[in-house]
Design an enzyme around this catalytic site. Structure first.
Site, PDB file in Angstrom:
ATOM      1  N   ILE A 139       0.853  -1.188   0.000  1.00  0.00           N
ATOM      2  CA  ILE A 139       0.000   0.000   0.000  1.00  0.00           C
ATOM      3  C   ILE A 139       0.886   1.233   0.000  1.00  0.00           C
ATOM      4  O   ILE A 139       1.739   1.401   0.874  1.00  0.00           O
ATOM      5  CB  ILE A 139      -0.941   0.009   1.217  1.00  0.00           C
ATOM      6  CG1 ILE A 139      -1.729  -1.310   1.303  1.00  0.00           C
ATOM      7  CG2 ILE A 139      -1.873   1.210   1.133  1.00  0.00           C
ATOM      8  CD1 ILE A 139      -2.565  -1.644   0.084  1.00  0.00           C
ATOM      9  N   LYS A 140       0.701   2.082  -0.992  1.00  0.00           N
ATOM     10  CA  LYS A 140       1.528   3.285  -1.119  1.00  0.00           C
ATOM     11  C   LYS A 140       0.944   4.419  -0.275  1.00  0.00           C
ATOM     12  O   LYS A 140      -0.227   4.787  -0.427  1.00  0.00           O
ATOM     13  CB  LYS A 140       1.628   3.736  -2.586  1.00  0.00           C
ATOM     14  CG  LYS A 140       2.464   2.796  -3.438  1.00  0.00           C
ATOM     15  CD  LYS A 140       2.532   3.256  -4.885  1.00  0.00           C
ATOM     16  CE  LYS A 140       3.610   4.283  -5.115  1.00  0.00           C
ATOM     17  NZ  LYS A 140       3.806   4.540  -6.566  1.00  0.00           N
ATOM     18  N   ILE A 141       1.770   4.963   0.592  1.00  0.00           N
ATOM     19  CA  ILE A 141       1.405   6.087   1.444  1.00  0.00           C
ATOM     20  C   ILE A 141       2.445   7.183   1.233  1.00  0.00           C
ATOM     21  O   ILE A 141       3.644   6.912   1.304  1.00  0.00           O
ATOM     22  CB  ILE A 141       1.366   5.674   2.929  1.00  0.00           C
ATOM     23  CG1 ILE A 141       0.281   4.595   3.153  1.00  0.00           C
ATOM     24  CG2 ILE A 141       1.123   6.875   3.834  1.00  0.00           C
ATOM     25  CD1 ILE A 141       0.242   4.042   4.566  1.00  0.00           C
TER      26      ILE A 141
END
Length: 371
Positions: A139-141
């Site tokens: 998951i890209k944050i």
């Protein structure tokens, strides 16, 4: 005779493709790149999905189904992108298994509209993680100030994270600390640390674009001599920081408990200046335990003619520090440069997100009209 991409992989660099579409999945193109170009992962972002879905190829049936169900544009985007990422995860699963979770990774990003909202970022990270429902999803944050506690909370929940939009060494230091804090919280909660992975995406070419513009404005011989040097120096010093931080006792204690180091990832590696070698941000950033995520054009150039000669980072720290000193002496404010780039990066992804919403909304209306 080995290929440049094979030599790059042998040098410890994981090659990830910076692109994904339904067409790549269904035509076998993605599998072909795994087999012929040594690709071991994929990254996506709002701009990539906007380009894929606006092209329309392969999405017609899914959009028609969403229209028939009365889905909104945002719900449709969620369904389309998580389906693409889930299917790509399945393609990469053998690599994930073979590397014990290090590679075979596919990234999906939280909405860029949430970049300054910690709680909403965490909520969507959990929602995306559950929807894709594959162990090899990342998951890209974004590494905004609001993103830092979101990174910690996601890691603490056992979610593997690709931290994106890192430009400065100072913020990278904070990102590593956020990751370590998340691991400490996960351990306290009884979560197996060995199953948690993370990469820290350090953006490269955009640094040169912004710094070179300022050097051109200064216009002196000394300024012009520094063009196209800032980005590589910045990335090399990031790797120096990575080595330092993960050698410290805090990190080593976690590694001894089974935790994984957070690998540096070189993002934005396609050259923006056509006068530069098209593999510059690949061949000059080779070191073990890194990831280079490449647009297909850069990937093909690397396969075709990159000169991979081994580690080009760890022996170049002194030169990188010298470049930083010379930039400061000539009046380049790197703190301002990197803040401008972070702000622009968020704004560009939001603009792509809005374009994607408009594209999908129009496609849904078209599908309804044809029904």
């Amino acid at each position: 005779m080995t290929t440049p991409t094979a030599r790059l992989s042998a040098a410890g660099v994981s090659i990830w493709l910076d692109d994904l579409s339904r067409q790549r999945i269904t035509t076998g193109n993605l599998q072909a790149l795994i087999e012929s170009r040594d690709v071991v992962g994929v990254t996506t972002n709002p701009t990539i999905f906007q380009g894929a879905i606006s092209a329309g190829i392969g999405y017609e049936e899914a959009i028609a189904a969403q229209a028939a169900a009365g889905a909104s544009a945002d719900d449709t985007i969620f369904a389309l992108t998580t389906t693409d990422v889930r299917d790509a995860c399945d393609i990469f699963r053998p690599i994930y298994d073979a590397t014990r979770g290090v590679d075979g990774r596919v990234s999906i990003e939280v909405s860029p509209e949430l970049a300054h909202d910690t709680a909403a970022t965490v909520a969507q990270a959990k929602e995306l993680h559950a929807a894709v429902d594959r162990p090899n999803v990342l998951i890209k944050i974004p590494a905004t100030k609001a993103g830092l506690p979101a990174i910690t909370e996601a890691i603490a929940a056992g979610i593997s994270v690709n931290v994106t939009l890192i430009f400065s060494l100072e913020r990278y230091n904070d990102v590593i600390d956020a990751y370590l804090a998340g691991l400490e919280q996960a351990r306290a909660a009884g979560i197996d640390l060995s199953g948690i992975h993370s990469v820290a995406s350090f953006f490269v070419s955009r640094v040169d674009t912004e710094v070179d513009k300022r050097l051109t404005d200064i216009g002196s011989d000394a300024a012009l001599a520094l063009k196209s040097k800032a980005a590589i120096a910045n990335a090399r010093l990031a790797y120096e920081l990575f080595e330092k931080k993960f050698a410290e006792q805090r990190a080593q204690d976690l590694v001894a408990l089974g935790a994984n180091v957070q690998r540096p990832l070189w993002a934005s590696t396609g050259v923006k200046d056509p006068a530069l070698p098209d593999t510059l941000y690949v061949t000059e950033l080779v070191a073990s335990g890194t990831v280079n995520t490449m647009p297909e054009k850069t990937l093909q150039a690397t396969f075709d003619h990159a000169e991979v000669t081994g580690d080009t980072i760890t022996g170049a720290y002194a030169d990188a520090h010298r470049v930083f000193d010379e930039l400061a002496a000539i009046g380049i404010d790197l703190v301002d440069v990197t803040q401008v780039l972070e702000d622009e990066g968020v704004e560009k992804f939001i603009a792509s997100w809005h374009d994607l919403q408009g594209t999908v909304a129009a496609a849904l209306e078209g599908a309804k009209a044809r029904a």
